[in-house]
Write an enzyme that holds these catalytic residues in place. Structure first.
Site, PDB file in Angstrom:
ATOM      1  N   CYS A  54      19.622  -5.533  12.240  1.00 32.36           N
ATOM      2  CA  CYS A  54      18.426  -6.351  12.004  1.00 32.36           C
ATOM      3  C   CYS A  54      18.763  -7.799  11.668  1.00 32.36           C
ATOM      4  O   CYS A  54      17.929  -8.686  11.829  1.00 32.36           O
ATOM      5  CB  CYS A  54      17.595  -5.761  10.881  1.00 32.36           C
ATOM      6  SG  CYS A  54      17.189  -4.059  11.181  1.00 32.36           S
ATOM      7  N   HIS A  96      12.258 -10.213   7.336  1.00 30.10           N
ATOM      8  CA  HIS A  96      12.425  -9.104   8.288  1.00 30.10           C
ATOM      9  C   HIS A  96      11.319  -8.081   8.011  1.00 30.10           C
ATOM     10  O   HIS A  96      10.993  -7.786   6.861  1.00 30.10           O
ATOM     11  CB  HIS A  96      13.805  -8.469   8.101  1.00 30.10           C
ATOM     12  CG  HIS A  96      13.980  -7.229   8.906  1.00 30.10           C
ATOM     13  ND1 HIS A  96      13.658  -7.167  10.235  1.00 30.10           N
ATOM     14  CD2 HIS A  96      14.429  -5.988   8.560  1.00 30.10           C
ATOM     15  CE1 HIS A  96      13.910  -5.955  10.681  1.00 30.10           C
ATOM     16  NE2 HIS A  96      14.366  -5.215   9.692  1.00 30.10           N
ATOM     17  N   ASN A 145       9.093  -1.841  12.762  1.00 27.81           N
ATOM     18  CA  ASN A 145      10.376  -2.532  12.592  1.00 27.81           C
ATOM     19  C   ASN A 145      11.049  -2.685  13.963  1.00 27.81           C
ATOM     20  O   ASN A 145      11.472  -1.700  14.554  1.00 27.81           O
ATOM     21  CB  ASN A 145      11.239  -1.693  11.635  1.00 27.81           C
ATOM     22  CG  ASN A 145      12.600  -2.299  11.367  1.00 27.81           C
ATOM     23  OD1 ASN A 145      13.012  -3.254  12.018  1.00 27.81           O
ATOM     24  ND2 ASN A 145      13.303  -1.735  10.406  1.00 27.81           N
TER      25      ASN A 145
HETATM   26  N1  ACO Z   1       5.171  11.665   7.485  1.00 26.67           N
HETATM   27  C1  ACO Z   1       4.854  12.478   6.472  1.00 26.67           C
HETATM   28  N2  ACO Z   1       5.727  12.810   5.497  1.00 26.67           N
HETATM   29  C2  ACO Z   1       6.940  12.280   5.568  1.00 26.67           C
HETATM   30  C3  ACO Z   1       7.343  11.422   6.611  1.00 26.67           C
HETATM   31  C4  ACO Z   1       6.389  11.115   7.607  1.00 26.67           C
HETATM   32  N3  ACO Z   1       6.667  10.302   8.631  1.00 26.67           N
HETATM   33  N4  ACO Z   1       8.619  11.042   6.401  1.00 26.67           N
HETATM   34  C5  ACO Z   1       9.016  11.635   5.275  1.00 26.67           C
HETATM   35  N5  ACO Z   1       8.022  12.385   4.773  1.00 26.67           N
HETATM   36  C6  ACO Z   1       8.026  13.192   3.572  1.00 26.67           C
HETATM   37  C7  ACO Z   1       9.409  13.645   3.184  1.00 26.67           C
HETATM   38  O1  ACO Z   1       9.782  14.793   3.896  1.00 26.67           O
HETATM   39  C8  ACO Z   1       9.243  13.908   1.708  1.00 26.67           C
HETATM   40  O2  ACO Z   1       8.615  15.159   1.552  1.00 26.67           O
HETATM   41  P1  ACO Z   1       9.092  16.160   0.380  1.00 26.67           P
HETATM   42  O3  ACO Z   1       8.815  15.396  -0.883  1.00 26.67           O
HETATM   43  O4  ACO Z   1       8.217  17.338   0.592  1.00 26.67           O
HETATM   44  O5  ACO Z   1      10.556  16.386   0.624  1.00 26.67           O
HETATM   45  C9  ACO Z   1       8.245  12.842   1.265  1.00 26.67           C
HETATM   46  O6  ACO Z   1       7.592  12.391   2.468  1.00 26.67           O
HETATM   47  C10 ACO Z   1       8.871  11.657   0.586  1.00 26.67           C
HETATM   48  O7  ACO Z   1       9.995  11.235   1.356  1.00 26.67           O
HETATM   49  P2  ACO Z   1      10.873  10.019   0.907  1.00 26.67           P
HETATM   50  O8  ACO Z   1      11.951   9.795   1.912  1.00 26.67           O
HETATM   51  O9  ACO Z   1      11.281  10.193  -0.519  1.00 26.67           O
HETATM   52  O10 ACO Z   1       9.792   8.853   1.003  1.00 26.67           O
HETATM   53  P3  ACO Z   1       9.899   7.372   0.533  1.00 26.67           P
HETATM   54  O11 ACO Z   1       8.813   7.058  -0.402  1.00 26.67           O
HETATM   55  O12 ACO Z   1      11.299   6.989   0.137  1.00 26.67           O
HETATM   56  O13 ACO Z   1       9.563   6.583   1.875  1.00 26.67           O
HETATM   57  C11 ACO Z   1      10.625   5.447   3.680  1.00 26.67           C
HETATM   58  C12 ACO Z   1      10.370   6.778   3.020  1.00 26.67           C
HETATM   59  C13 ACO Z   1       9.303   4.859   4.159  1.00 26.67           C
HETATM   60  C14 ACO Z   1      11.543   5.679   4.896  1.00 26.67           C
HETATM   61  C15 ACO Z   1      11.282   4.485   2.677  1.00 26.67           C
HETATM   62  O14 ACO Z   1      12.394   5.099   2.060  1.00 26.67           O
HETATM   63  C16 ACO Z   1      11.737   3.218   3.328  1.00 26.67           C
HETATM   64  O15 ACO Z   1      10.938   2.419   3.780  1.00 26.67           O
HETATM   65  N6  ACO Z   1      13.036   2.964   3.359  1.00 26.67           N
HETATM   66  C17 ACO Z   1      13.578   1.796   4.034  1.00 26.67           C
HETATM   67  C18 ACO Z   1      13.712   2.121   5.493  1.00 26.67           C
HETATM   68  C19 ACO Z   1      13.949   0.917   6.309  1.00 26.67           C
HETATM   69  O16 ACO Z   1      13.297  -0.086   6.150  1.00 26.67           O
HETATM   70  N7  ACO Z   1      14.896   1.034   7.231  1.00 26.67           N
HETATM   71  C20 ACO Z   1      15.261   0.027   8.114  1.00 26.67           C
HETATM   72  C21 ACO Z   1      15.843  -1.141   7.383  1.00 26.67           C
HETATM   73  S1  ACO Z   1      17.197  -1.790   8.145  1.00 26.67           S
HETATM   74  C22 ACO Z   1      16.653  -2.120   9.611  1.00 26.67           C
HETATM   75  O17 ACO Z   1      15.630  -2.760   9.734  1.00 26.67           O
HETATM   76  C23 ACO Z   1      17.359  -1.562  10.765  1.00 26.67           C
END
Ligand code: ACO
Length: 330
Positions: free
Chosen positions: A117, A257, A287
């Site tokens: 990114c 970003h 993203n």
């Molecule tokens: N739909 C529904 N439920 C979901 C989904 C989905 N798409 N994805 C995950 N869940 C569930 C999980 O299974 C989990 O369920 P559980 O509690 O029963 O196990 C629950 O939601 C919570 O999951 P977490 O991973 O803890 O959710 P979190 O609040 O951390 O959000 C997210 C996840 C959105 C991915 C967050 O961690 C995030 O934004 N991280 C940064 C990711 C990012 O930006 N990556 C790219 C950056 S670098 C680049 O740009 C290449």
């Protein structure tokens, strides 16, 4: 401290987005997810996905063509063509060489930057070096990302986050006070496995095991990435502001970003910039890796959100880990 004099300035910008809009409801037909979860956790409402026949080079070339038009120069005027991509079309040659052929930039050296990114901002700094050394008159810096080709469409924790698209800018030597005022870049390879594709490269060549484990596709530790993204973008923004000799309240627009609205909000807060001054398009595109910032820049210029005399802060973060920030004077 007075603001440093820029070495290079933007001569033109452009973008390309695939026509196909895929909403969160559409995603819910592919994996077990729903609009409410995606919107509240990420701010994403829809993303653009390219069709199978559209390559990263094609998208990048389209964005590049518009940037050249906008700059009022021809393809043969480009001396350096840099493509930032995490989704190269092939192992060899570079996506930049394919984009060069499509564009007709016959006088350019062309190569890819691999910094996920953060790649487009890295590319701008590389172009700054080439132009300042007198190696080229114009540099075309493209970001082209076909994220749909590397996400795991059976993994709801990642596939809902990404979209396809391309952005580009033409740079030339600065003649006045406009241009790139400051830049800050860092990487930390110790954290590579927080966001990576484990197999399919030269160290773990593609075989049936890689395919069965889906190791050729993106794997991400979401929470760790989230924490590192906020910390690193805040650090980078603060260093870029310091390099420019200004504080956050002297910034007219921030273009972060666009990974996740909560990361955007947290970064803006650390930089002391209110959300009214932050450009957001993650809701429309998801993203797009390194394409997010140049697409947002092109849109902000087109919409008049950036006017002559304004200062823009940009900050990025990605796999590697890599991160960075810049202050631009328009
Ligand atoms: N739909 C529904 N439920 C979901 C989904 C989905 N798409 N994805 C995950 N869940 C569930 C999980 O299974 C989990 O369920 P559980 O509690 O029963 O196990 C629950 O939601 C919570 O999951 P977490 O991973 O803890 O959710 P979190 O609040 O951390 O959000 C997210 C996840 C959105 C991915 C967050 O961690 C995030 O934004 N991280 C940064 C990711 C990012 O930006 N990556 C790219 C950056 S670098 C680049 O740009 C290449």
């Amino acid at each position: 401290m007075s603001q440093p004099k820029p070495l290079v300035e933007f001569a033109g910008t452009g973008r390309f987005l695939p026509d196909r809009v895929v909403t969160n409801d559409d995603m819910a037909r592919i994996v077990d997810t729903n609009d409410e979860w995606i919107r509240t956790r990420t701010g994403i409402r829809e993303r653009r996905l390219s069709d199978d026949d559209t390559t990263a080079a094609m998208m990048g070339a389209e964005a590049g063509r518009k940037a050249l038009e906008n700059a009022g120069i021809g393809p043969e005027d480009v001396g350096t063509l840099i493509v930032s991509t995490a989704t190269p079309d092939r192992w060899l040659p570079s996506t930049a060489c394919d984009a060069q052929a499509l564009l007709g930039c016959s006088n350019a050296m062309a190569f890819d930057v691999s910094a996920a990114c953060s790649g487009w901002l890295y590319g701008l700094s590389m172009a700054e070096g080439y132009l300042t050394a007198g190696r080229a008159r114009y540099a075309l810096v493209i970001a082209a990302e076909k994220m749909s080709a590397i996400v795991d469409w059976s993994d709801r924790t990642t596939c809902v986050l990404f979209g396809d698209g391309a952005g580009a800018a033409v740079l030339r030597r600065a003649e006045g006070d406009r241009g790139i005022v400051s830049a800050f870049h860092r990487s930390d390879g110790h954290l590579a496995e927080l966001l990576y594709r484990p197999g399919g490269g030269a160290s773990v060549p593609m075989d049936e095991g890689v395919l069965a484990r889906r190791d050729h596709l993106l794997k991400m530790s979401g929470r760790e990435i989230f924490k590192n993204a906020v910390r690193s973008m805040a650090e980078a923004a603060s260093n870029a502001l310091e390099g420019a000799g200004i504080s956050g309240d002297e910034i007219d627009l921030m273009i972060p970003h666009q990974a996740n609205i909560r990361i955007v909000e947290a970064t803006a807060k650390y930089a002391n910039i209110p959300m009214e001054k932050v450009y957001v398009n993650v809701d429309r595109y998801g993203n797009m890796s390194s394409s997010s910032i140049p697409v947002a820049l092109d849109e902000a210029l087109e919409e008049g959100r950036i006017q002559p005399g304004m200062r823009v802060l940009t900050a990025t973060f990605g796999a590697g880990l890599t991160w960075g920030a810049m202050v631009w004077q328009f």
